[in-house]
Design a protein around this motif. Sequence first.
Motif, short mmCIF file in Angstrom:
data_model
loop_
_atom_site.label_atom_id
_atom_site.label_comp_id
_atom_site.label_asym_id
_atom_site.label_seq_id
_atom_site.Cartn_x
_atom_site.Cartn_y
_atom_site.Cartn_z
N ARG A 83 1.52 31.90 1.41
CA ARG A 83 2.86 31.34 1.20
C ARG A 83 2.74 29.84 0.98
O ARG A 83 1.69 29.24 1.23
N ILE A 84 3.80 29.23 0.51
CA ILE A 84 3.80 27.79 0.31
C ILE A 84 5.03 27.18 0.98
O ILE A 84 5.94 27.88 1.41
N GLY A 85 5.04 25.86 1.05
CA GLY A 85 6.13 25.14 1.70
C GLY A 85 5.68 24.61 3.05
O GLY A 85 4.68 25.06 3.63
N ALA A 86 6.39 23.63 3.58
CA ALA A 86 6.01 23.01 4.85
C ALA A 86 5.95 24.02 5.98
O ALA A 86 5.11 23.90 6.89
N ASP A 87 6.81 25.03 5.95
CA ASP A 87 6.80 26.03 7.02
C ASP A 87 5.62 26.98 6.91
O ASP A 87 5.41 27.82 7.78
N SER A 88 4.82 26.84 5.85
CA SER A 88 3.57 27.58 5.70
C SER A 88 2.37 26.65 5.70
O SER A 88 1.25 27.06 5.35
N GLY A 89 2.62 25.40 6.07
CA GLY A 89 1.54 24.43 6.15
C GLY A 89 1.16 23.78 4.84
O GLY A 89 0.17 23.04 4.79
N LEU A 90 1.92 24.03 3.77
CA LEU A 90 1.58 23.48 2.46
C LEU A 90 2.83 22.88 1.81
O LEU A 90 3.48 23.53 0.99
N PRO A 91 3.18 21.65 2.16
CA PRO A 91 4.32 21.01 1.51
C PRO A 91 4.12 20.92 0.00
O PRO A 91 3.00 20.74 -0.48
N ILE A 92 5.20 21.08 -0.75
CA ILE A 92 5.14 21.04 -2.21
C ILE A 92 5.80 19.75 -2.71
O ILE A 92 6.90 19.39 -2.28
N HIS A 93 5.12 19.08 -3.62
CA HIS A 93 5.61 17.82 -4.20
C HIS A 93 5.81 18.04 -5.70
O HIS A 93 4.85 18.31 -6.42
N HIS A 94 7.05 17.93 -6.15
CA HIS A 94 7.38 18.20 -7.55
C HIS A 94 7.47 16.89 -8.35
O HIS A 94 8.06 15.92 -7.89
N PHE A 95 6.89 16.91 -9.55
CA PHE A 95 6.99 15.80 -10.50
C PHE A 95 7.38 16.38 -11.85
O PHE A 95 6.89 17.46 -12.23
N PRO A 96 8.22 15.68 -12.61
CA PRO A 96 8.47 16.14 -13.98
C PRO A 96 7.23 15.96 -14.84
O PRO A 96 6.36 15.13 -14.52
N LEU A 97 7.15 16.72 -15.92
CA LEU A 97 5.98 16.63 -16.80
C LEU A 97 5.72 15.20 -17.25
O LEU A 97 4.56 14.76 -17.31
#
Length: 337
Positions: free
Chosen positions: A298-312
């Motif tokens: 899984r992903i996300g902070a609650d799965s230990g892997l925060p996601i950082h989004h950037f536009p192309l």
Amino acid sequence: MRAIVYDRPGASDVLSLTERDIPAPGPGEVRVRLIRSGVNPTDWRFRIRPLSFDEVTPGQDGAGVIDAVGPEVTDFAAGDRVWLILAQHEKPFGTAAEYVVQPISRVAPLPDGVSFDIGAAIGVPALTAHRALTVHDHGPAHLGPGTMTGLTVLVQGGAGAVGNAAVQLARWSGATVVTTVSSARKELLAKAAGAHHVINYRQGDTESAVRAAAPDGVDLVVEVAPAQNNALDLAVAKTGGTISIYAKNGGDEYSVPILETYFKNLRYQYLVLYSLHAEALSRATSDVTSAIASGGFRIGADSGLPIHHFPLAEAAAAQDAVEKGAIGKVLLDIAET
């Protein structure tokens, strides 16, 4: 189509957003309309090396929808949701673009209900973790529920992208997971990933803490910093254990005491995806697809892997974030789902 390109090595300012023709798939190939692209350390490391092509679009990982298939393709069709494996390996054009053409050997189905974010986040980290977890003499060739029952795994650096994947996949497969981290924040992330025992190596005696968590020693070490950690790995590894090394953080060289190593019958397994044989890569792809389908990754902070989004258009900033050690996974948002 919009694409990120560079035509000379250098800092991230060599990257530019430009327009390029939409590529057409050839025999055995598909064209993917990309939704997300994953950013990895290899992207900036490759960028500073001499180029093998006149122009490069970076990006090994990505997820999207097939919108065209070439001749001789029978396993995929337009409209299929997919994730990509080593999309830019030995090729000039990777996933930091609106479209990419790939041979079907580099394409895997993205299970229904699994987000494009997950599809773009797995690639290099999860496939690397899979290889690290499947090279032990008494361990499995495939991962899945119950395949690592009875094994104890030490993941050095459990809050990194590969470390997080190793924790999640080992836990999904039934192993007891011990991991090391360097801060209280990373401790929380490693626990969220599912580690049974999390040790802050900046506090107290790490060897004693590992021994307390695994009194009989560990079967397998997933190692990110061998130059720093080899003495600890030797001390806590069981006889017949394996030390899987996938990076060289903290130093380029280390020494190995021969007697201590061979009397323990230890295996040092070095690994990198770019020269991994096709059978192992195929096994890893299949198992990781099963893991994301069943919630084993899984992903996300609650799965230990925060996601950082950037536009192309901000691909340079995204690569800079990875180079500076962003905690979690950096993704480029290329299109709306």
